[in-house]
Design a protein around this motif. Structure first.
Motif, PDB file in Angstrom:
ATOM      1  N   TRP A   3     -57.735  24.585  34.257  1.00  0.00           N
ATOM      2  CA  TRP A   3     -59.073  24.450  34.375  1.00  0.00           C
ATOM      3  C   TRP A   3     -59.746  25.033  33.099  1.00  0.00           C
ATOM      4  O   TRP A   3     -60.863  24.366  32.461  1.00  0.00           O
ATOM      5  CB  TRP A   3     -59.791  25.064  35.550  1.00  0.00           C
ATOM      6  N   THR A  57     -58.967  13.301  38.306  1.00  0.00           N
ATOM      7  CA  THR A  57     -59.989  14.240  38.481  1.00  0.00           C
ATOM      8  C   THR A  57     -60.333  15.045  36.797  1.00  0.00           C
ATOM      9  O   THR A  57     -61.310  14.948  36.631  1.00  0.00           O
ATOM     10  CB  THR A  57     -59.380  15.258  39.356  1.00  0.00           C
ATOM     11  N   ILE A  61     -63.788  14.845  34.912  1.00  0.00           N
ATOM     12  CA  ILE A  61     -64.520  16.066  34.605  1.00  0.00           C
ATOM     13  C   ILE A  61     -64.757  16.051  33.162  1.00  0.00           C
ATOM     14  O   ILE A  61     -65.746  16.569  32.753  1.00  0.00           O
ATOM     15  CB  ILE A  61     -64.031  17.251  35.271  1.00  0.00           C
ATOM     16  N   LEU A  94     -73.276  16.199  37.490  1.00  0.00           N
ATOM     17  CA  LEU A  94     -73.198  17.600  37.672  1.00  0.00           C
ATOM     18  C   LEU A  94     -72.519  17.727  39.321  1.00  0.00           C
ATOM     19  O   LEU A  94     -71.536  18.391  39.443  1.00  0.00           O
ATOM     20  CB  LEU A  94     -74.153  18.568  37.446  1.00  0.00           C
ATOM     21  N   ALA A  95     -73.317  16.824  40.007  1.00  0.00           N
ATOM     22  CA  ALA A  95     -72.952  16.860  41.531  1.00  0.00           C
ATOM     23  C   ALA A  95     -71.516  16.490  41.547  1.00  0.00           C
ATOM     24  O   ALA A  95     -70.530  16.969  42.305  1.00  0.00           O
ATOM     25  CB  ALA A  95     -73.879  16.295  42.343  1.00  0.00           C
ATOM     26  N   ILE A  97     -69.023  16.245  39.257  1.00  0.00           N
ATOM     27  CA  ILE A  97     -68.261  17.212  38.542  1.00  0.00           C
ATOM     28  C   ILE A  97     -67.822  18.442  39.613  1.00  0.00           C
ATOM     29  O   ILE A  97     -66.662  18.678  39.747  1.00  0.00           O
ATOM     30  CB  ILE A  97     -68.744  17.861  37.522  1.00  0.00           C
ATOM     31  N   VAL A  98     -68.720  18.941  40.405  1.00  0.00           N
ATOM     32  CA  VAL A  98     -68.393  19.917  41.153  1.00  0.00           C
ATOM     33  C   VAL A  98     -67.671  19.491  42.253  1.00  0.00           C
ATOM     34  O   VAL A  98     -66.858  20.257  42.905  1.00  0.00           O
ATOM     35  CB  VAL A  98     -69.895  20.531  41.612  1.00  0.00           C
ATOM     36  N   GLY A  99     -68.226  18.221  42.927  1.00  0.00           N
ATOM     37  CA  GLY A  99     -67.370  17.812  43.905  1.00  0.00           C
ATOM     38  C   GLY A  99     -65.995  17.465  43.822  1.00  0.00           C
ATOM     39  O   GLY A  99     -65.102  17.586  44.270  1.00  0.00           O
ATOM     40  N   LYS A 101     -64.069  19.056  41.345  1.00  0.00           N
ATOM     41  CA  LYS A 101     -63.522  20.564  41.268  1.00  0.00           C
ATOM     42  C   LYS A 101     -63.188  20.860  42.574  1.00  0.00           C
ATOM     43  O   LYS A 101     -61.937  21.493  42.805  1.00  0.00           O
ATOM     44  CB  LYS A 101     -64.368  21.289  40.622  1.00  0.00           C
ATOM     45  N   LEU A 102     -64.099  20.746  43.749  1.00  0.00           N
ATOM     46  CA  LEU A 102     -64.079  21.442  44.866  1.00  0.00           C
ATOM     47  C   LEU A 102     -62.859  20.736  45.709  1.00  0.00           C
ATOM     48  O   LEU A 102     -62.184  21.222  46.819  1.00  0.00           O
ATOM     49  CB  LEU A 102     -65.342  21.329  45.692  1.00  0.00           C
ATOM     50  N   SER A 103     -62.705  19.405  45.263  1.00  0.00           N
ATOM     51  CA  SER A 103     -61.702  18.617  46.118  1.00  0.00           C
ATOM     52  C   SER A 103     -60.378  18.652  45.496  1.00  0.00           C
ATOM     53  O   SER A 103     -59.104  18.082  46.254  1.00  0.00           O
ATOM     54  CB  SER A 103     -62.383  17.035  46.383  1.00  0.00           C
TER      55      SER A 103
END
Length: 104
Positions: A3, A57, A61, A94-95, A97-99, A101-103
């Motif tokens: 990451w 992913t 990102i 941005l949402a 990217i966060v999604g 990363k979380l998945s």
């Protein structure tokens, strides 16, 4: 560690995307050299990140970081429009990217 490589790769992507503007069509030697170096660094770091992160992913990102950063710097450095629609779209990126990363 993947990451961190990916974050650094995305930041380097911002560097070369913005650097392209300063090369003025690759007619200015120093900005051109710095832009090409930034491209190489960005791809190298992305390659390192792909050792441990899923391709889809990581790539999404990487491009998302580059896109958001380039839009923000375009607004700050070059006086590009900061309309509500543009900023909302950046928020959606941005949402995403966060999604991702979380998945992952």
């Amino acid at each position: 560690m993947g990451w961190l490589y990916l974050l650094a790769a995305g930041l380097s992507e911002i560097g070369w995307a913005v650097g392209l503007k300063y090369t003025e069509g690759f007619t200015r030697p120093l900005p051109t050299i710095l832009t090409v170096v930034s491209m190489i660094v960005s791809l190298f770091l992305l390659g390192l990140a792909l050792r441990t992160l899923p391709l889809g992913t990581a790539y999404a990102i990487w491009t998302g970081i580059g896109t958001v950063g380039t839009v923000v710097l375009g607004i700050v450095l070059f006086g590009e429009a900061a309309t509500a629609m543009r900023l909302a779209c950046v928020g959606l990126i941005l949402a995403g990217i966060v999604g991702l990363k979380l998945s992952a």
